[in-house]
Write an enzyme that holds these catalytic residues in place. Structure first.
Site, PDB file in Angstrom:
ATOM      1  N   SER A 108      -7.302  -1.619  -6.378  1.00 42.96           N
ATOM      2  CA  SER A 108      -7.640  -2.231  -5.616  1.00 42.96           C
ATOM      3  C   SER A 108      -7.301  -1.770  -4.613  1.00 42.96           C
ATOM      4  CB  SER A 108      -6.218  -3.339  -5.784  1.00 42.96           C
ATOM      5  OG  SER A 108      -6.476  -4.150  -7.140  1.00 42.96           O
ATOM      6  N   LYS A 182     -10.951  -8.836  -3.460  1.00 42.75           N
ATOM      7  CA  LYS A 182     -10.278  -8.083  -4.138  1.00 42.75           C
ATOM      8  C   LYS A 182      -8.709  -8.612  -3.587  1.00 42.75           C
ATOM      9  CE  LYS A 182      -7.037  -7.136  -7.375  1.00 42.75           C
ATOM     10  NZ  LYS A 182      -6.330  -8.069  -8.267  1.00 42.75           N
TER      11      LYS A 182
HETATM   12  P1  NAD Z   1       0.270   1.200 -12.970  1.00 46.66           P
HETATM   13  O1  NAD Z   1       1.191   1.839 -11.666  1.00 46.66           O
HETATM   14  O2  NAD Z   1       0.707   0.410 -14.014  1.00 46.66           O
HETATM   15  O3  NAD Z   1      -0.919   2.706 -13.215  1.00 46.66           O
HETATM   16  C1  NAD Z   1      -0.960   3.547 -12.280  1.00 46.66           C
HETATM   17  C2  NAD Z   1      -1.311   4.728 -12.936  1.00 46.66           C
HETATM   18  O4  NAD Z   1      -2.144   5.742 -12.086  1.00 46.66           O
HETATM   19  C3  NAD Z   1      -0.286   5.391 -13.174  1.00 46.66           C
HETATM   20  O5  NAD Z   1      -0.257   5.921 -15.317  1.00 46.66           O
HETATM   21  C4  NAD Z   1       0.654   6.393 -12.852  1.00 46.66           C
HETATM   22  O6  NAD Z   1       1.582   7.347 -13.585  1.00 46.66           O
HETATM   23  C5  NAD Z   1      -1.313   7.607 -11.795  1.00 46.66           C
HETATM   24  N1  NAD Z   1      -1.490   8.064 -11.335  1.00 46.66           N
HETATM   25  C6  NAD Z   1      -0.437   7.877 -10.127  1.00 46.66           C
HETATM   26  N2  NAD Z   1      -0.877   8.666  -9.439  1.00 46.66           N
HETATM   27  C7  NAD Z   1      -1.673   9.721 -10.105  1.00 46.66           C
HETATM   28  C8  NAD Z   1      -2.644  10.454 -10.233  1.00 46.66           C
HETATM   29  N3  NAD Z   1      -2.133  11.351  -8.471  1.00 46.66           N
HETATM   30  N4  NAD Z   1      -3.025  11.736 -10.914  1.00 46.66           N
HETATM   31  C9  NAD Z   1      -3.298  10.619 -11.588  1.00 46.66           C
HETATM   32  N5  NAD Z   1      -2.972  10.146 -12.529  1.00 46.66           N
HETATM   33  C10 NAD Z   1      -1.991   9.156 -11.469  1.00 46.66           C
HETATM   34  O7  NAD Z   1      -1.020   0.229 -11.864  1.00 46.66           O
HETATM   35  P2  NAD Z   1      -1.368  -0.532 -12.710  1.00 46.66           P
HETATM   36  O8  NAD Z   1      -0.670  -1.663 -12.408  1.00 46.66           O
HETATM   37  O9  NAD Z   1      -2.441  -0.582 -13.788  1.00 46.66           O
HETATM   38  O10 NAD Z   1      -1.935  -0.791 -11.412  1.00 46.66           O
HETATM   39  C11 NAD Z   1      -3.449   0.094 -11.548  1.00 46.66           C
HETATM   40  C12 NAD Z   1      -4.257  -0.558 -10.106  1.00 46.66           C
HETATM   41  O11 NAD Z   1      -5.001  -1.893 -10.634  1.00 46.66           O
HETATM   42  C13 NAD Z   1      -3.731  -0.782  -8.706  1.00 46.66           C
HETATM   43  O12 NAD Z   1      -4.462  -0.503  -7.861  1.00 46.66           O
HETATM   44  C14 NAD Z   1      -3.744  -2.312  -8.787  1.00 46.66           C
HETATM   45  O13 NAD Z   1      -3.307  -2.475  -7.795  1.00 46.66           O
HETATM   46  C15 NAD Z   1      -4.507  -2.800  -9.422  1.00 46.66           C
HETATM   47  N6  NAD Z   1      -4.554  -3.997 -10.331  1.00 46.66           N
HETATM   48  C16 NAD Z   1      -3.838  -3.977 -11.241  1.00 46.66           C
HETATM   49  C17 NAD Z   1      -3.137  -5.291 -11.491  1.00 46.66           C
HETATM   50  C18 NAD Z   1      -2.398  -5.849 -12.445  1.00 46.66           C
HETATM   51  O14 NAD Z   1      -1.863  -7.023 -13.134  1.00 46.66           O
HETATM   52  N7  NAD Z   1      -1.467  -5.127 -13.148  1.00 46.66           N
HETATM   53  C19 NAD Z   1      -4.472  -6.545 -11.672  1.00 46.66           C
HETATM   54  C20 NAD Z   1      -5.723  -6.208 -11.185  1.00 46.66           C
HETATM   55  C21 NAD Z   1      -5.710  -4.432 -10.021  1.00 46.66           C
END
Ligand code: NAD
Length: 306
Positions: A108, A182
């Site tokens: 997002s 989104k």
């Molecule tokens: P999360 O924090 O669980 O996962 C993000 C991942 O990115 C982590 O594993 C982190 O270690 C990794 N990361 C961060 N910086 C990095 C880098 N430089 N290189 C490689 N990896 C890196 O977040 P999430 O809940 O999985 O959400 C991911 C995206 O999806 C976000 O933008 C969030 O807003 C969106 N989203 C989440 C949900 C939800 O329910 N969790 C639903 C819809 C959308």
């Protein structure tokens, strides 16, 4: 090293193996794709590579060299930009990707940043599309996410089967339009959650049983995603483990408010919600689950219950 094609199916790159990235990778594996994943967190990368057919990359560049379709599922657009372009435009995915590679930002991210990144990548012969998702961890697990796909139509068509392995794509228009939708969707979702928490807190104080409150809301016009899928499951049960953090919801609300400003629109309710979620981030910490907003709302009702 994993080649581009294995057993007739392309190898899909996936960078960001967190709450959403891992179940999304499971969907791709189930659909027969090979997945080459990378995450900065070794713990998260191990959770990914424990799956049959999942290959863990040693670095971002390995993913860039091996894959022609690369999904990014990272915290926000700034992290996406850094991963794609590297620091000071050195290193990163773009430096090693073959011409024609399609990068799919399913995070997002902020739509204005997405447009800028798309222009930067087009100069290098790479295509960016935005394909953020809605439905949370539950629908990531079941492969039924709503996917808002923006950008070049032929690039979207190319990745359509990959997206369909994870959910249902809806084309939203030019690059950035998926990310705009989104942020606006999550504004509406946050409003529904806060309204549901406020109603729950007041009704409980009036002496009505939680079960009754949820039953009435879900059979009446106040029904929304939070009354159906969050009140009993994460809030009344006090598990608060929906898998979406306070920090990410605050970010999405900030993106929606910025979008309103950029389009000369006003969204007073969104301003109020952003202030509430910023307060939640300060008091509960960014890593708290977003359903814990109930704690703040209940406090606001002067409830002693936490
Ligand atoms: P999360 O924090 O669980 O996962 C993000 C991942 O990115 C982590 O594993 C982190 O270690 C990794 N990361 C961060 N910086 C990095 C880098 N430089 N290189 C490689 N990896 C890196 O977040 P999430 O809940 O999985 O959400 C991911 C995206 O999806 C976000 O933008 C969030 O807003 C969106 N989203 C989440 C949900 C939800 O329910 N969790 C639903 C819809 C959308």
């Amino acid at each position: 090293m994993v080649g581009e094609m294995q057993g007739g199916q392309p190898t899909i790159g996936l960078i960001g193996l967190g709450n959403m990235g891992v179940p999304m990778s499971a969907c791709l594996l189930r659909a027969g794709y090979h997945v080459l994943g990378y995450d900065i967190s070794a713990t998260n990368a191990e959770r990914f590579s424990a799956q049959k057919g999942a290959r863990r990359a040693a670095g971002i560049e390995d993913v860039g060299r091996a894959c022609r379709i690369i999904i990014l599922m990272l915290p926000d657009g700034n992290v996406v930009r850094e991963v794609v372009l590297g620091n000071d435009s050195k290193g990163g995915l773009a430096a090693v990707c073959a011409e024609g590679t399609v990068l799919v930002d399913m995070s997002s991210s902020a739509p204005t940043g997405t447009r800028e990144l798309g222009e930067d990548l087009a100069k290098r012969g790479l295509t960016l599309i935005d394909a953020p998702v809605s439905g949370g961890v539950k629908r990531a697990v079941s492969g039924t996410l709503a996917i808002m796909a923006g950008g070049d139509k032929s690039a979207i068509a190319k990745v359509q089967p990959v997206l369909e392995a994870m959910g249902k794509p809806i084309e939203t228009g030019p690059l950035g339009s998926g990310h705009a939708m989104k942020a606006l969707n999550n504004y509406v979702s946050a409003a529904g959650l806060v309204a549901a928490c406020e109603a729950l807190a007041v009704a409980e104080r009036f002496g009505i049983e939680p079960d009754t409150i949820v039953k009435v809301l879900n059979s009446s016009t106040g029904r929304n995603n939070s009354t159906e899928n969050k009140l009993n499951q994460f809030i009344i049960s006090r598990t608060f483990n929906a898998g979406f953090t306070v920090a990410l919801m605050r970010k999405d609300l900030a993106t929606a408010v910025d979008l309103a400003k950029a389009t000369n629109a006003t969204m007073p309710l969104a301003d109020t919600l952003l202030a509430l979620w910023a307060e939640a981030e300060k008091r509960l910490g960014g890593a708290a689950d977003h359903t814990e907003i109930h704690r703040l709302v209940a406090d606001g009702q002067s409830s002693s219950e936490k």
